[in-house]
Design an enzyme around this catalytic site. Structure first.
Site, mmCIF file in Angstrom:
data_model
loop_
_atom_site.group_PDB
_atom_site.id
_atom_site.type_symbol
_atom_site.label_atom_id
_atom_site.label_comp_id
_atom_site.label_asym_id
_atom_site.label_seq_id
_atom_site.Cartn_x
_atom_site.Cartn_y
_atom_site.Cartn_z
ATOM 1 N N ASP A 1 -6.073 -8.563 8.623
ATOM 2 C CA ASP A 1 -4.740 -8.898 8.094
ATOM 3 C C ASP A 1 -3.739 -9.060 9.243
ATOM 4 O O ASP A 1 -2.645 -8.486 9.226
ATOM 5 C CB ASP A 1 -4.259 -7.824 7.120
ATOM 6 C CG ASP A 1 -3.091 -8.323 6.250
ATOM 7 O OD1 ASP A 1 -2.872 -9.549 6.197
ATOM 8 O OD2 ASP A 1 -2.403 -7.490 5.636
ATOM 9 N N GLN B 1 0.805 -1.221 0.000
ATOM 10 C CA GLN B 1 0.000 0.000 0.000
ATOM 11 C C GLN B 1 0.836 1.267 0.000
ATOM 12 O O GLN B 1 0.309 2.353 -0.211
ATOM 13 C CB GLN B 1 -0.926 0.005 1.219
ATOM 14 C CG GLN B 1 -1.924 -1.148 1.218
ATOM 15 C CD GLN B 1 -2.789 -1.132 2.464
ATOM 16 O OE1 GLN B 1 -3.061 -0.094 3.036
ATOM 17 N NE2 GLN B 1 -3.212 -2.295 2.907
#
Length: 729
Positions: free
Chosen positions: A527, A412
């Site tokens: 996650d 990300q």
């Protein structure tokens, strides 16, 4: 003196006008890669993402295992793509047929070129078939077996003993070498075959050519530099075309391809660029087009006006000259120029301020500022906690995002280490892109973290929305991730003891329990993995990376969404059903717990597929009573057998394939706190919000035994504060 000034003025008189360029040549769609290695891949072709190509016919695979990377289609390596003449230079192998000293064929390799699946065709005008050898026949057939092209290479008695290099240096006249252009073959599947003209026995000598070769190559390919072997190759020209006449961009014309099987797009006169994306106007005034006067660009063309006092067509020359007119014109021009400079300076300052404001507004909107404002408006108490940093503040803090400040990079974005003006050390997370999906993750992470106040969750200090990519500012966690300490241990690092492992497990489970059941709005992390568990200066655990997390309504039991997470930690039940529950986080935590016990990675590097998953392997080991064979050396040396077995049973319950049979994170946190209490510390000293009323049961319980129930009945769990265990040991 005035004559000298006049001559200098005439020498510096402008010959052409100016016009700002409309932009450089755009070869690919926005967000798409332009190069694969050294090869430029222009649209309508594309690599990386199929959306980057016009359609599947023009999508190329970028083989990054090669050095440098190479674009390919159907295993054919592409060396160059031309938009101008609609051609591809590709590399194909050579055909060969080798003999022993008795004239028997040792091996024979034919070459097949298959272009059926794409709108490509071998060029019949730019490629030639060349054969090398003595008494050799090379011919080409299509998929139907029809003859396409061919030639025969003959040798005299003297010629038959020449080396191959000598034959290549001679002209290709039919002796030792023959060459023929391609005939037009309608079928696009072609096969190159070698054969011998006669069956006489060939004698093997030192000078004898032991192999015959056939090469299909572009007319510009240098055959004299080709070193033949079983891996030799040549360059061929492949023509391509489009099938849809509406695929051309703006300011283009449509033409038929040379082979008449499709279309090609070309820029209209006076325009340039990639015709499949759209051509833009050529600024003839700035590109050296002839003009002796004042040049003015027009769409697709330009005009040229002679200077004052001269006449004629500016494009072909101006005639006439009057000194008085020039002097008068110069005075007027200088006066107007002075006024213009003052006006331009004021206009420049005004536009600069306006652009700066508009750019910040644009970035704020694109980076999800409106969405963030809307999300935080429902939680007014959290708005003041999320500080908006300026781009100038963060550039100064990170030394203009110096590469030496990079702490880590992920899917990300990139994280930089920085220092604020007040001396605080922070971590600045810079997102990779501003795609809509990434903006949503960015805003989601801000909203989630703004609702969390827990010592074992990385604290969000603020964000910056006025830059081209969104930025998040976190507290700085100095000691890296738990993954590094377990799997990348170095000699200068503090060894991760059994006591530390158990404390980290208690802290992470306590934080997850808080997120699931004690936060004002239940939060699923989605996650959990050792790489997302950071360690501070006192080696306390901090959960990070909430980009994929989701908040839940109190009465909501699961979240149906696109499967996201990390293989090895992903809940199999979630993977099958796309329904994420709080028990999915429990499964991921179970994998982390097994990592702490075994020191092995979530995906094991083993040959057998069934043993690659650490979770599955651990359950197998437990069922076979081989737990102590897979323990980490540090755990085996320090931990008591009963403690290890108890923690392993907790991990086993977390990894149950049936999510309903897994414990909640609250239950896991209580069990691990009890195990920690059993090795010497008082539970009341270790947990600020967990009150073990029956301490004896808490100290001596065993997971799965009957005493477990009485232990949990004697425990109260407060959700009014921060249910963290103390970090003091």
């Amino acid at each position: 003196m005035w004559m000298l000034w006049l001559m200098m003025l005439l020498l510096t008189w402008p010959a052409t006008g100016t016009k700002a360029e409309t932009g450089g040549l755009i070869n690919v769609k926005p967000g798409c890669e332009e190069k694969c290695g050294d090869v430029t891949v222009p649209y309508p072709f594309g690599i990386g993402n199929r959306k980057c190509a016009m359609n599947g016919d023009f999508f190329l695979f970028c083989d990054r295992s090669a050095s440098p990377p190479q674009p390919k289609f159907e295993d054919v390596v592409v060396l160059n793509i031309s938009i101008t003449d609609g051609s591809i230079i590709a590399r194909i192998p050579t055909a060969q047929r080798c003999y022993n000293g008795f004239g028997n064929v040792l091996n024979s390799t034919d070459i097949k070129v298959d272009l059926v699946l794409r709108p490509f065709r071998l060029s019949g005008t730019r490629n030639k078939l060349t054969a090398f050898g003595c008494d050799t026949i090379a011919f080409m057939t299509d998929a139907m077996g029809d003859f396409g092209s061919g030639c025969a290479s003959l040798c005299t008695i003297n010629e038959s003993f020449k080396k191959l290099n000598n034959i290549i240096e001679n002209s290709c006249s039919g002796f030792g070498c023959c060459q023929t252009p391609l005939r037009k073959i309608l079928n696009k599947t072609l096969t190159i075959t070698l054969d011998s003209r006669s069956n006489y026995s060939k004698t093997l000598t030192e000078e004898f050519i032991t192999c015959d070769y056939a090469v299909l190559a572009d007319e510009s390919f240098d055959l004299s530099g080709l070193h033949f072997s079983d891996k030799s190759s040549s360059n061929v020209t492949v023509e391509w075309m489009i099938r849809d006449e509406e695929s051309c961009g703006d300011n283009t014309n449509l033409t038929y391809s040379e082979n008449g099987q499709g279309y090609r797009c070309v820029c209209q006169p006076g325009y340039k660029g990639n015709p499949y994306l759209g051509c833009h106007d050529i600024d003839e005034c700035n590109e050296g087009y002839p003009c002796e006067g004042t040049c003015k660009n027009t769409p697709g063309s330009y005009t040229c006006q002679c200077p004052i006092g001269m006449h004629g067509g500016g494009k072909v020359g101006c005639r006439g000259f009057r000194i008085t007119t020039i002097v008068a014109g110069c005075v007027v021009v200088l006066g107007l120029l002075f006024l213009l400079l003052i006006g331009l300076w004021w206009l420049y300052k005004f536009i600069k301020r306006r652009r700066k404001i508009k750019r910040k507004q644009k970035f704020f909107k694109r980076n999800g500022g409106l969405l963030l404002r809307q999300e935080l408006s429902s939680n007014e108490g959290n708005i003041e906690k999320t500080k908006l940093f300026t781009s100038k503040d963060l550039e100064k803090a990170t030394d203009n995002y110096n590469v030496s400040r990079i702490l880590g990079q992920g899917g990300q974005g990139t994280v930089f280490k920085g220092m604020l003006t007040d001396g605080r050390i922070v971590a600045v997370k810079k997102s990779k892109s501003v795609h809509e999906s990434n903006v949503e993750q960015f805003i989601n992470e801000v909203v989630i973290l703004s609702q969390i106040n827990h010592r074992n969750v990385v604290k969000l200090l603020g964000c910056c929305l006025e830059t081209d990519v969104p930025l998040l500012v976190y507290e700085f966690i100095p000691n890296g991730s738990l993954y590094q300490y377990i799997h990348e241990q170095t000699e200068d690092q503090l060894p991760i003891t059994w006591e530390m492992r158990l404390r980290i497990a208690v802290e992470v489970s306590g934080a997850l329990s808080y997120l699931h059941s004690a936060a004002s709005i239940p939060i699923y992390h989605r996650d959990i993995k050792s790489a997302n568990i950071l360690l501070d200066d006192k080696y306390r655990a901090k959960i990070s990376d909430f980009g994929t997390s989701r908040s839940m309504a109190v009465d909501q039991t699961h979240l149906t969404t696109q499967v996201k997470g990390t293989f090895g930690y992903l809940d199999p039940e979630y993977f099958r059903s796309s329904q994420f529950t709080e028990k999915s986080d429990v499964y991921s935590f179970g994998v982390v717990l097994v990592e702490l016990l075994t020191g092995q990675k979530a995906i094991r590097l083993v040959e057998t597929e069934e043993n690659r998953s650490l979770a599955a392997y651990f359950l197998q080991v437990i069922n076979e009573n081989r737990l102590f064979e897979v323990l980490d050396a540090e755990v085996h040396r320090e931990a008591e057998k009963e403690e290890v077995i108890t923690v392993a049973m907790v991990a086993k319950r977390c990894l149950n394939l049936n999510g309903k049979k897994r414990p909640t994170m609250k239950e896991v946190a209580l069990e691990l706190a009890g195990i920690r209490a059993s090795i010497g510390d008082s539970v009341l000293q270790q947990c600020e919000e967990i009150d073990f009323v029956d301490y004896d049961n808490a100290r001596h319980f065993k997971t799965g035994s009957s005493s477990t129930g009485s232990f949990f009945n004697s425990v109260t769990f407060s959700v009014d504060g921060d249910p963290l265990l103390s970090n003091k040991w």
